[in-house]
Design an enzyme around this catalytic site. Structure first.
Site, PDB file in Angstrom:
ATOM      1  N   LEU A 127       0.893  -1.291   0.017  1.00  0.00           N
ATOM      2  CA  LEU A 127       0.110  -0.014  -0.159  1.00  0.00           C
ATOM      3  C   LEU A 127       0.850   1.117  -0.068  1.00  0.00           C
ATOM      4  O   LEU A 127       0.253   2.229  -0.227  1.00  0.00           O
ATOM      5  CB  LEU A 127      -0.912   0.099   1.230  1.00  0.00           C
ATOM      6  N   GLU A 128       2.008   1.139   0.391  1.00  0.00           N
ATOM      7  CA  GLU A 128       3.000   2.367   0.194  1.00  0.00           C
ATOM      8  C   GLU A 128       3.592   2.410  -0.863  1.00  0.00           C
ATOM      9  O   GLU A 128       4.255   3.559  -1.009  1.00  0.00           O
ATOM     10  CB  GLU A 128       3.861   2.326   1.455  1.00  0.00           C
TER      11      GLU A 128
ATOM     12  N   HIS B 131      -9.391  -8.423   2.796  1.00  0.00           N
ATOM     13  CA  HIS B 131      -8.260  -7.165   2.739  1.00  0.00           C
ATOM     14  C   HIS B 131      -7.108  -7.374   1.418  1.00  0.00           C
ATOM     15  O   HIS B 131      -6.838  -6.552   0.788  1.00  0.00           O
ATOM     16  CB  HIS B 131      -7.315  -7.455   3.997  1.00  0.00           C
TER      17      HIS B 131
ATOM     18  N   VAL C 195       1.656  -9.572  -2.365  1.00  0.00           N
ATOM     19  CA  VAL C 195       0.412  -9.982  -1.550  1.00  0.00           C
ATOM     20  C   VAL C 195      -0.140 -11.405  -1.745  1.00  0.00           C
ATOM     21  O   VAL C 195      -0.460 -11.559  -2.724  1.00  0.00           O
ATOM     22  CB  VAL C 195      -0.605  -8.729  -2.142  1.00  0.00           C
ATOM     23  N   VAL C 196      -0.231 -12.021  -0.395  1.00  0.00           N
ATOM     24  CA  VAL C 196      -0.698 -13.319  -0.484  1.00  0.00           C
ATOM     25  C   VAL C 196      -2.036 -13.457  -0.118  1.00  0.00           C
ATOM     26  O   VAL C 196      -2.310 -12.734   1.049  1.00  0.00           O
ATOM     27  CB  VAL C 196       0.230 -14.255  -0.054  1.00  0.00           C
TER      28      VAL C 196
ATOM     29  N   ASN D 156       4.989  -2.872 -13.144  1.00  0.00           N
ATOM     30  CA  ASN D 156       4.243  -3.483 -11.904  1.00  0.00           C
ATOM     31  C   ASN D 156       4.636  -5.029 -11.671  1.00  0.00           C
ATOM     32  O   ASN D 156       4.259  -5.864 -12.423  1.00  0.00           O
ATOM     33  CB  ASN D 156       2.674  -3.394 -12.033  1.00  0.00           C
TER      34      ASN D 156
ATOM     35  N   THR E 289      -9.535 -12.898   4.640  1.00  0.00           N
ATOM     36  CA  THR E 289     -10.196 -11.592   4.647  1.00  0.00           C
ATOM     37  C   THR E 289     -10.283 -11.060   3.400  1.00  0.00           C
ATOM     38  O   THR E 289      -9.425 -11.262   2.427  1.00  0.00           O
ATOM     39  CB  THR E 289      -9.970 -10.720   5.607  1.00  0.00           C
TER      40      THR E 289
END
Length: 159
Positions: free
Chosen positions: A58-59, A87, A80-81, A112, A85
């Protein structure tokens, strides 16, 4: 297999280009591998590479946005795994949309290389380690450099 359908891509001659690599620290083993391979590919292509680290995915967009103002290209790397949830979806969507918006708003290529996987094993397979089927760190660098060269060519001829 994930590589099916990928174009044949060679390391471009990126001499004179300035590229930044921004890497998240979450999932450090995977992200460190992505980072090393991206930096190695950039330097092998002749680009000047600067390196930055952030806490998590996110940063990435805010730092990438700042660097896009002063670099020919920027590479964003993270992992990101999926968990149990929603999220995962929020993070992946926010990062992807943010990086795309930055590229369009600044006309600066953003590679990316943020892995979004269901399992850690899938992330390992895409991070360029031993037995990996892909190397998304190097691939993101090559894509960013190649796009920067195309934009440079367009700007020189359309100028």
């Amino acid at each position: 297999m994930a590589k099916e359908g990928l174009p044949a891509v060679e390391l471009p001659d990126a001499s004179g280009l300035k590229v930044a690599v921004v890497t998240a620290r979450w999932n450090a083993e995977i992200c460190d591998r992505l980072h090393k391979h991206a930096v190695d590919a950039g330097r092998a292509a002749g680009a000047t590479v600067s390196e930055y680290r952030v806490i998590g995915a996110l940063e990435l967009p805010v730092v990438v946005q700042e660097l896009a103002r002063t670099h020919d290209a920027v590479v964003a790397l993270g992992c990101v795994v999926r968990g149990g949830t929603p999220h995962f979806d929020y993070v992946c969507d926010s990062v992807t949309e943010g990086l795309t918006r930055i590229a369009l708003d600044t006309s600066t290529p953003i590679g990316n290389g943020v892995l979004t996987t269901n399992t850690e094993e899938q992330a390992v397979e895409r991070s360029g380690g031993e037995g990996s089927v892909e190397d998304k760190g190097a691939e993101a660098m090559v894509a960013a450099l190649d796009t920067a060269l195309v934009l440079s060519q367009i700007r020189a001829t359309e100028g």
